[in-house]
Design an enzyme around this catalytic site. Structure first.
Site, PDB file in Angstrom:
ATOM      1  N   PHE A 122       7.645  -8.411  27.564  1.00  0.00           N
ATOM      2  CA  PHE A 122       7.870  -9.829  27.240  1.00  0.00           C
ATOM      3  C   PHE A 122       6.586 -10.531  26.793  1.00  0.00           C
ATOM      4  O   PHE A 122       6.616 -11.594  26.205  1.00  0.00           O
ATOM      5  CB  PHE A 122       8.518 -10.569  28.418  1.00  0.00           C
ATOM      6  CG  PHE A 122       7.624 -10.740  29.611  1.00  0.00           C
ATOM      7  CD1 PHE A 122       6.694 -11.768  29.674  1.00  0.00           C
ATOM      8  CD2 PHE A 122       7.714  -9.874  30.694  1.00  0.00           C
ATOM      9  CE1 PHE A 122       5.874 -11.922  30.777  1.00  0.00           C
ATOM     10  CE2 PHE A 122       6.904 -10.025  31.795  1.00  0.00           C
ATOM     11  CZ  PHE A 122       5.974 -11.049  31.837  1.00  0.00           C
ATOM     12  N   ARG A 123       5.425  -9.912  27.079  1.00  0.00           N
ATOM     13  CA  ARG A 123       4.173 -10.542  26.636  1.00  0.00           C
ATOM     14  C   ARG A 123       4.000 -10.458  25.120  1.00  0.00           C
ATOM     15  O   ARG A 123       3.367 -11.304  24.514  1.00  0.00           O
ATOM     16  CB  ARG A 123       2.980  -9.860  27.313  1.00  0.00           C
ATOM     17  CG  ARG A 123       2.802 -10.316  28.723  1.00  0.00           C
ATOM     18  CD  ARG A 123       1.524  -9.779  29.325  1.00  0.00           C
ATOM     19  NE  ARG A 123       1.511 -10.125  30.734  1.00  0.00           N
ATOM     20  CZ  ARG A 123       2.211  -9.469  31.643  1.00  0.00           C
ATOM     21  NH1 ARG A 123       2.963  -8.453  31.304  1.00  0.00           N
ATOM     22  NH2 ARG A 123       2.182  -9.835  32.899  1.00  0.00           N
ATOM     23  N   ILE A 164      10.897  -3.557  35.990  1.00  0.00           N
ATOM     24  CA  ILE A 164      12.026  -4.103  36.762  1.00  0.00           C
ATOM     25  C   ILE A 164      13.369  -3.628  36.211  1.00  0.00           C
ATOM     26  O   ILE A 164      14.403  -4.209  36.513  1.00  0.00           O
ATOM     27  CB  ILE A 164      11.962  -5.656  36.769  1.00  0.00           C
ATOM     28  CG1 ILE A 164      11.954  -6.211  35.338  1.00  0.00           C
ATOM     29  CG2 ILE A 164      10.742  -6.153  37.542  1.00  0.00           C
ATOM     30  CD1 ILE A 164      12.001  -7.740  35.250  1.00  0.00           C
ATOM     31  N   ASP A 165      13.343  -2.537  35.418  1.00  0.00           N
ATOM     32  CA  ASP A 165      14.556  -2.133  34.696  1.00  0.00           C
ATOM     33  C   ASP A 165      15.352  -1.009  35.345  1.00  0.00           C
ATOM     34  O   ASP A 165      16.411  -0.630  34.850  1.00  0.00           O
ATOM     35  CB  ASP A 165      14.188  -1.742  33.258  1.00  0.00           C
ATOM     36  CG  ASP A 165      12.993  -0.792  33.224  1.00  0.00           C
ATOM     37  OD1 ASP A 165      12.964   0.179  34.010  1.00  0.00           O
ATOM     38  OD2 ASP A 165      12.076  -1.031  32.409  1.00  0.00           O
ATOM     39  N   HIS A 218       7.507  -5.268  41.397  1.00  0.00           N
ATOM     40  CA  HIS A 218       7.999  -6.554  40.894  1.00  0.00           C
ATOM     41  C   HIS A 218       9.516  -6.701  40.998  1.00  0.00           C
ATOM     42  O   HIS A 218      10.111  -7.561  40.360  1.00  0.00           O
ATOM     43  CB  HIS A 218       7.535  -6.756  39.439  1.00  0.00           C
ATOM     44  CG  HIS A 218       6.049  -6.829  39.303  1.00  0.00           C
ATOM     45  ND1 HIS A 218       5.370  -6.545  38.140  1.00  0.00           N
ATOM     46  CD2 HIS A 218       5.092  -7.150  40.217  1.00  0.00           C
ATOM     47  CE1 HIS A 218       4.069  -6.688  38.338  1.00  0.00           C
ATOM     48  NE2 HIS A 218       3.877  -7.042  39.589  1.00  0.00           N
ATOM     49  N   CYS A 230      22.498 -14.097  46.547  1.00  0.00           N
ATOM     50  CA  CYS A 230      22.741 -15.532  46.722  1.00  0.00           C
ATOM     51  C   CYS A 230      21.651 -16.118  47.609  1.00  0.00           C
ATOM     52  O   CYS A 230      21.380 -15.597  48.696  1.00  0.00           O
ATOM     53  CB  CYS A 230      24.106 -15.752  47.359  1.00  0.00           C
ATOM     54  SG  CYS A 230      24.382 -17.479  47.826  1.00  0.00           S
ATOM     55  N   THR A 240       0.020   1.069  31.218  1.00  0.00           N
ATOM     56  CA  THR A 240      -0.387  -0.248  31.717  1.00  0.00           C
ATOM     57  C   THR A 240      -1.808  -0.549  31.282  1.00  0.00           C
ATOM     58  O   THR A 240      -2.666   0.338  31.269  1.00  0.00           O
ATOM     59  CB  THR A 240      -0.273  -0.361  33.251  1.00  0.00           C
ATOM     60  OG1 THR A 240      -0.889  -1.578  33.679  1.00  0.00           O
ATOM     61  CG2 THR A 240      -0.946   0.806  33.967  1.00  0.00           C
ATOM     62  N   SER A 241      -2.045  -1.804  30.930  1.00  0.00           N
ATOM     63  CA  SER A 241      -3.391  -2.230  30.533  1.00  0.00           C
ATOM     64  C   SER A 241      -4.252  -2.516  31.764  1.00  0.00           C
ATOM     65  O   SER A 241      -5.424  -2.816  31.652  1.00  0.00           O
ATOM     66  CB  SER A 241      -3.297  -3.493  29.684  1.00  0.00           C
ATOM     67  OG  SER A 241      -2.660  -4.518  30.438  1.00  0.00           O
TER      68      SER A 241
END
Length: 242
Positions: free
Chosen positions: A39-40, A109-110, A125, A133, A194-195
């Site tokens: 998403f970044r 998170i997938d 994450h 709920c 990952t960075s």
């Protein structure tokens, strides 16, 4: 020249063959090769559709104050339910079955590691596949979120929240402690996709005590100087050769 390029992979193959205590730590790059965008790296349409940067929308404050807009972004940009595990996910699951890999620690998170067959996955994450709920705690799967026209609501009337760690929220301490333990005790620690820029997750590698720290990433990271082996390139491609 071909041999030169293959040397890091050959060495990594040896380390993997000789070890029964491998831990893998992965980030967004592991999923982007399955078609899950980071998403970044926002697309061109992004600025036309949203008035805020993703880090703002995915914050606890924004979730509470602008819940409808949060879910509009979340459903459009965070749910990729057709994505399939790639060669990296599959190879990690294979190593676990063989008793070589002790844990997968992921920032993603997938749920793709579990889809590939990995059992011991520590999700720093959280996961889009779990939702609950806020009022009564009832569990909902991801389809409830995807199909809700407005803010998803429980049968009790409470708001349903994805079980993902938003900005401003703390990580689950039990998961964090388990990750630290696996990393501290690992013989081979492979970090991929990952960075190493997002904390506190990136700081986890400081707990590693071994001498086989492997970085697999398309671009250099701030921790390259600490690595015992750097294998540059596409993680799916590299893992398909292991």
């Amino acid at each position: 020249m071909g041999e030169e390029n293959n040397r890091p992979i050959e060495l990594l193959k040896e380390w993997i063959a000789d070890s029964n205590n491998i831990v893998f730590f992965g980030g967004a790059g592991v999923s982007t090769e399955s078609g899950v965008p980071d998403f970044r790296s926002v697309d061109g349409l992004y600025n036309q559709q949203y008035a805020y940067p993703p880090e703002t929308i995915l914050s606890h404050t924004f979730y509470c104050r602008n819940t409808e807009e949060f879910f509009r972004f979340y459903k459009n940009k965070m749910l990729f339910l057709d994505a399939k595990p790639n060669a990296a996910h599959k190879k990690l699951a294979e190593w676990e079955t063989q008793g070589k890999l002790k844990a997968v620690i992921t920032q993603n998170i997938d749920g793709l590691h579990q889809a590939a067959g990995s059992k011991n996955v520590l999700e720093l994450h959280g996961s889009v596949l779990r939702n609950y709920c806020e009022a009564c705690g009832k569990f909902y799967d991801v389809h409830k979120i995807k199909e809700s026209k407005q803010v998803p609501e429980c049968v009790c009337g409470g708001r349903i929240k994805p079980d993902v760690v938003l900005y401003e929220e703390g990580l689950d301490q039990q998961i964090l402690s388990a990750a630290v333990k696996f990393i501290r005790e690992a013989e081979v620690l492979i970090i991929g996709g990952t960075s190493l820029a997002v904390y506190p997750a990136a700081g986890l590698i400081d707990y590693y005590r071994g001498s086989k720290l492997v970085l697999v990433n398309k671009t250099p990271t701030p921790r390259d100087g600490q690595a015992d082996l750097i294998v540059p390139g596409s993680i799916g491609q590299i893992f398909s050769e292991l």
